[in-house]
Design a protein around this motif. Structure first.
Motif, PDB file in Angstrom:
ATOM      1  N   UNK A  78       0.823  -1.415   0.007  1.00 17.11           N
ATOM      2  CA  UNK A  78       0.037  -0.056   0.034  1.00 17.11           C
ATOM      3  C   UNK A  78       0.727   1.205  -0.005  1.00 17.11           C
ATOM      4  N   UNK A  79       2.146   0.772   0.109  1.00 17.29           N
ATOM      5  CA  UNK A  79       3.151   2.331   0.066  1.00 17.29           C
ATOM      6  C   UNK A  79       3.948   2.281  -0.985  1.00 17.29           C
ATOM      7  N   UNK A  80       4.281   1.150  -1.750  1.00 15.13           N
ATOM      8  CA  UNK A  80       5.237   1.186  -2.983  1.00 15.13           C
ATOM      9  C   UNK A  80       4.452   0.766  -4.088  1.00 15.13           C
ATOM     10  N   UNK A  81       4.891   1.127  -5.231  1.00 21.64           N
ATOM     11  CA  UNK A  81       4.305   0.564  -6.368  1.00 21.64           C
ATOM     12  C   UNK A  81       5.294   0.673  -7.643  1.00 21.64           C
ATOM     13  N   UNK A  82       5.274   0.027  -8.789  1.00 26.71           N
ATOM     14  CA  UNK A  82       6.134   0.034  -9.832  1.00 26.71           C
ATOM     15  C   UNK A  82       6.916  -1.028  -9.872  1.00 26.71           C
ATOM     16  N   UNK A  83       7.824  -0.944 -11.070  1.00 30.86           N
ATOM     17  CA  UNK A  83       8.534  -2.014 -11.371  1.00 30.86           C
ATOM     18  C   UNK A  83       9.972  -1.350 -12.074  1.00 30.86           C
ATOM     19  N   UNK A  84      10.860  -1.942 -11.967  1.00 35.10           N
ATOM     20  CA  UNK A  84      12.174  -1.688 -12.824  1.00 35.10           C
ATOM     21  C   UNK A  84      12.852  -2.865 -13.169  1.00 35.10           C
ATOM     22  N   UNK A  85      12.205  -3.328 -14.280  1.00 35.95           N
ATOM     23  CA  UNK A  85      12.787  -4.740 -14.839  1.00 35.95           C
ATOM     24  C   UNK A  85      14.107  -4.568 -15.534  1.00 35.95           C
ATOM     25  N   UNK A  86      15.070  -5.037 -14.897  1.00 36.88           N
ATOM     26  CA  UNK A  86      16.440  -5.084 -15.971  1.00 36.88           C
ATOM     27  C   UNK A  86      17.198  -6.427 -15.993  1.00 36.88           C
ATOM     28  N   UNK A  87      16.355  -7.547 -15.901  1.00 39.40           N
ATOM     29  CA  UNK A  87      16.799  -9.044 -16.135  1.00 39.40           C
ATOM     30  C   UNK A  87      15.617  -9.824 -16.108  1.00 39.40           C
ATOM     31  N   UNK A  88      15.397 -10.649 -17.015  1.00 34.16           N
ATOM     32  CA  UNK A  88      14.401 -11.324 -17.391  1.00 34.16           C
ATOM     33  C   UNK A  88      14.563 -12.855 -17.304  1.00 34.16           C
TER      34      UNK A  88
END
Length: 185
Positions: A100-110
């Motif tokens: 409830x306080x963090x969101x999003x993503x930063x994908x650097x490896x799949x």
């Protein structure tokens, strides 16, 4: 000095663009400048066409499967893409944390069934292309000129904006084609 440093940064940027998107040209004479072969046009048989469709995991899976089926090594695969494609790949594989306080993503490896690959943002990549490259075989090749790799000399003329001239001859060795793949939309 500052001007040489600024010129070297511009040379590095121009080399990056040329290695990805340049146009090959053989030096037929002293009047014709040689231009290096580039990695994107070097991938001719190992391309997966998306036919204008939106990027999906099926396209990525098709590239990885083709790499596996051809026996290409998968030691250091990097997906080189521009910001648009990087966001699309990130959205395909993101797993947003429940918070409830963090969101999003930063994908650097799949991670896929057959390999794990890194995402590399490069502003010089064309919008409709993602290059899957085996980075362990890619090398910048520098041809020495008079025994030096980069010539930085004083200019023979006065009144120039930069007091020195810089000269080097470079190319890219991207290894055998079976190691590099691309997908176009």
């Amino acid at each position: 000095n500052f001007q040489v440093f600024a010129a070297m940064k511009k040379i590095a940027s121009d080399m990056n663009y040329s290695f990805l998107r340049g146009t090959y040209q053989a030096a037929a004479s002293a009047a014709t400048a040689a231009k290096t072969r580039v990695i994107i046009t070097g991938v001719t048989t190992n391309a997966v066409a998306a036919g204008g469709a939106a990027l999906g995991t099926t396209h990525v899976d098709a590239v990885i499967k083709a790499m596996v089926d051809s026996g290409a090594p998968r030691n250091n695969i990097v997906a080189v893409c521009n910001s648009f494609q990087a966001q699309k790949l990130g959205a395909l594989y993101e797993h947003v944390p429940m918070s409830r306080t963090e969101g999003g993503s930063a994908i650097t490896r799949i991670m896929t069934q057959f390999c794990t690959f890194d995402l590399l943002y490069d502003p010089c990549m064309p919008t409709g292309t993602i290059l899957f490259a085996e980075y362990s075989v890619i090398r910048i090749v520098v041809c020495p000129v008079t025994g030096k790799y980069i010539l930085v000399e004083l200019k023979p003329t006065d009144g120039a904006s930069i007091a020195k001239q810089i000269y080097l001859q470079t190319g890219i060795d991207y290894g055998p084609e079976y190691r590099d793949w691309e997908t176009d939309r």
